[in-house]
Scaffold this motif. Structure first.
Motif, PDB file in Angstrom:
ATOM      1  N   THR A 112       8.901   0.092  -9.619  1.00  0.00           N
ATOM      2  CA  THR A 112       9.534   0.534  -8.371  1.00  0.00           C
ATOM      3  C   THR A 112       8.930  -0.186  -7.167  1.00  0.00           C
ATOM      4  O   THR A 112       9.630  -0.648  -6.261  1.00  0.00           O
ATOM      5  CB  THR A 112       9.371   2.049  -8.208  1.00  0.00           C
ATOM      6  N   ALA A 113       7.590  -0.265  -7.156  1.00  0.00           N
ATOM      7  CA  ALA A 113       6.913  -0.949  -6.058  1.00  0.00           C
ATOM      8  C   ALA A 113       7.273  -2.428  -6.028  1.00  0.00           C
ATOM      9  O   ALA A 113       7.464  -3.014  -4.951  1.00  0.00           O
ATOM     10  CB  ALA A 113       5.402  -0.776  -6.201  1.00  0.00           C
ATOM     11  N   GLU A 124       8.015  -7.276   6.675  1.00  0.00           N
ATOM     12  CA  GLU A 124       6.762  -7.762   6.105  1.00  0.00           C
ATOM     13  C   GLU A 124       5.739  -6.651   5.906  1.00  0.00           C
ATOM     14  O   GLU A 124       4.997  -6.641   4.929  1.00  0.00           O
ATOM     15  CB  GLU A 124       6.172  -8.862   6.994  1.00  0.00           C
ATOM     16  N   GLN A 125       5.678  -5.708   6.830  1.00  0.00           N
ATOM     17  CA  GLN A 125       4.726  -4.601   6.685  1.00  0.00           C
ATOM     18  C   GLN A 125       5.089  -3.714   5.499  1.00  0.00           C
ATOM     19  O   GLN A 125       4.220  -3.262   4.748  1.00  0.00           O
ATOM     20  CB  GLN A 125       4.691  -3.770   7.973  1.00  0.00           C
ATOM     21  N   VAL A 126       6.410  -3.499   5.347  1.00  0.00           N
ATOM     22  CA  VAL A 126       6.871  -2.700   4.203  1.00  0.00           C
ATOM     23  C   VAL A 126       6.583  -3.448   2.900  1.00  0.00           C
ATOM     24  O   VAL A 126       6.150  -2.865   1.908  1.00  0.00           O
ATOM     25  CB  VAL A 126       8.371  -2.377   4.336  1.00  0.00           C
ATOM     26  N   PHE A 165       4.369  -2.047  -0.163  1.00  0.00           N
ATOM     27  CA  PHE A 165       4.841  -1.987  -1.560  1.00  0.00           C
ATOM     28  C   PHE A 165       3.948  -2.829  -2.469  1.00  0.00           C
ATOM     29  O   PHE A 165       3.659  -2.455  -3.615  1.00  0.00           O
ATOM     30  CB  PHE A 165       6.292  -2.470  -1.666  1.00  0.00           C
ATOM     31  N   SER A 166       3.507  -3.988  -1.967  1.00  0.00           N
ATOM     32  CA  SER A 166       2.641  -4.858  -2.763  1.00  0.00           C
ATOM     33  C   SER A 166       1.312  -4.176  -3.062  1.00  0.00           C
ATOM     34  O   SER A 166       0.780  -4.282  -4.183  1.00  0.00           O
ATOM     35  CB  SER A 166       2.405  -6.174  -2.015  1.00  0.00           C
ATOM     36  N   THR A 167       0.776  -3.459  -2.065  1.00  0.00           N
ATOM     37  CA  THR A 167      -0.480  -2.721  -2.274  1.00  0.00           C
ATOM     38  C   THR A 167      -0.286  -1.613  -3.304  1.00  0.00           C
ATOM     39  O   THR A 167      -1.120  -1.413  -4.198  1.00  0.00           O
ATOM     40  CB  THR A 167      -0.964  -2.112  -0.951  1.00  0.00           C
ATOM     41  N   ILE A 168       0.841  -0.900  -3.179  1.00  0.00           N
ATOM     42  CA  ILE A 168       1.150   0.164  -4.142  1.00  0.00           C
ATOM     43  C   ILE A 168       1.277  -0.418  -5.543  1.00  0.00           C
ATOM     44  O   ILE A 168       0.762   0.142  -6.530  1.00  0.00           O
ATOM     45  CB  ILE A 168       2.439   0.905  -3.744  1.00  0.00           C
TER      46      ILE A 168
END
Length: 371
Positions: free
Chosen positions: A204-205, A215-217, A221-224
């Motif tokens: 999902t992430a 970009e912040q989103v 998502f990349s961190t998640i």
């Protein structure tokens, strides 16, 4: 004779009650031996366990003379003798008189000290059905012959002890099977629930990262995704700990498989071939598993090396990584690295554990376990 028979019946009843109450093997043997000596004219006794390979171990003893107890009972623990040799060959099947005990003879020859005026002993195998576990030996000062009624009593006591040993062994096996079944159940539950949820979260992430234009989103998502992937790896490692896939095909394959799952390059070299007991093999597996975990988390390297050597009565496992190393003080507790757990596993099997590490020099672990 009736008085003697009544005394024997009372003694056998007392021993039977004790054996039924005890659940710990070592305590049961020690207490039964003490009750036997207190209720008879025998003053000294010791119990040997003898394994399938013929090796013997001293499991219990009471009131043995100083010549046999010196140096940690080395004369009883080491070497051979008539009764052990006869047991190994299958020729000792009932209570017997032993003429001139070789261990006592050796203590006299080596001037080990007081023998307590003991030169002879009676011996009887500990059996249950077709299974034999070891020997019960008893002696008394100045006694060089044991009568038939004494040997008959010893056989009755030995039968009781043998049956109790089998009961305790079977109970422990049932407990081990129950523990294994519970581990397997937990592993299945974790795989079917938490493991799948983490996998879904990772996908999902990843999808959120690809679909979002912000970009912040994307970064969120990349961190998640990274955290979910890390948690997924940890979960898979936990499942392996509960249910080590590949151990049924040998220690080398299990270590290689576990390292591959964690992204580690594991090299295992084996020198010598031996059939290790499941208890020793699992201990080595758990130690190796912890070493791989530590190397993954702390060494900064992706390679770890195992060397398994076997020699008569000893298996040695050397583990080494070429990582950053650390200041190691055997007295200082290091909770995050599982070293204490490794030591405890080795100590339970009466083995030796050594760890060497210096900053910049990597870490080496050496485990030696008798078998």
């Amino acid at each position: 004779m009736n008085i003697e028979n009544n005394a024997n019946i009372h003694l056998l009843k007392k021993i039977a009650e004790l054996l039924n109450e005890e659940t710990e093997l070592e305590k049961m043997l020690s207490c039964a031996l003490q009750v036997l000596l207190n209720g008879t004219e025998f003053t000294t006794g010791w119990i040997f366990f003898i394994d399938e390979e013929g090796g013997h171990s001293l499991e219990a003893y009471h009131n043995i003379p100083s010549s046999l107890s010196d140096d940690g009972c080395c004369l009883l623990k080491n070497g051979g003798c008539w009764c052990v040799n006869r047991f190994r060959s299958g020729k000792l099947t009932k209570a017997s008189n032993i003429i001139e005990c070789q261990r006592i003879e050796k203590s006299i020859a080596e001037n080990k000290g007081d023998t307590g005026n003991i030169e002879y002993h009676a011996t009887v195998p500990l059996q249950s059905g077709n299974e034999s576990f070891g020997l019960l030996n008893v002696a008394a000062p100045g006694k060089n012959h044991f009568h038939e009624h004494e040997l008959a009593l010893l056989e009755s006591v030995a039968f009781q002890i043998g049956s109790a040993i089998k009961r305790i062994v079977l109970t422990k096996k049932e407990q081990e099977i129950a523990l294994m079944q519970e581990r397997n159940r937990l592993a299945r539950d974790l795989h079917d629930s938490v493991n799948q949820l983490l996998f879904s979260l990772t996908l999902t992430a990843r999808g959120g990262t690809l679909l979002s234009g912000d970009e912040q989103v994307k970064e969120t998502f990349s961190t998640i995704q990274g955290l979910a992937q890390e948690a997924l790896t940890e979960m898979r490692a936990l499942i392996w700990q509960l249910k080590p896939h590949g151990l049924e095909n040998g220690l080398s394959e299990a270590l290689n498989g576990y390292g591959e799952m964690l992204g580690m390059d594991v090299e295992v070299k084996v020198d010598g071939v031996v059939a290790l007991s499941s208890k020793i093999e699992e201990a080595l597996w758990r130690i190796g598993q912890e070493a791989i975990n530590n190397a993954k988390k702390h060494s900064g390297e992706e390679a770890i090396y195992f060397q398994l050597n076997t020699s008569p009565n000893l298996v040695t496992l050397k583990i080494k990584d070429g990582g950053c190393g650390f200041h190691y003080n055997p007295v200082q507790f290091i909770p995050s690295m599982g070293i204490k757990g490794m030591q405890e596993r080795v100590n339970q099997l009466e083995g030796q554990f050594q760890l060497k590490s210096e900053p910049g020099e990597g870490t080496e672990i050496v485990v030696k376990i008798p078998y």
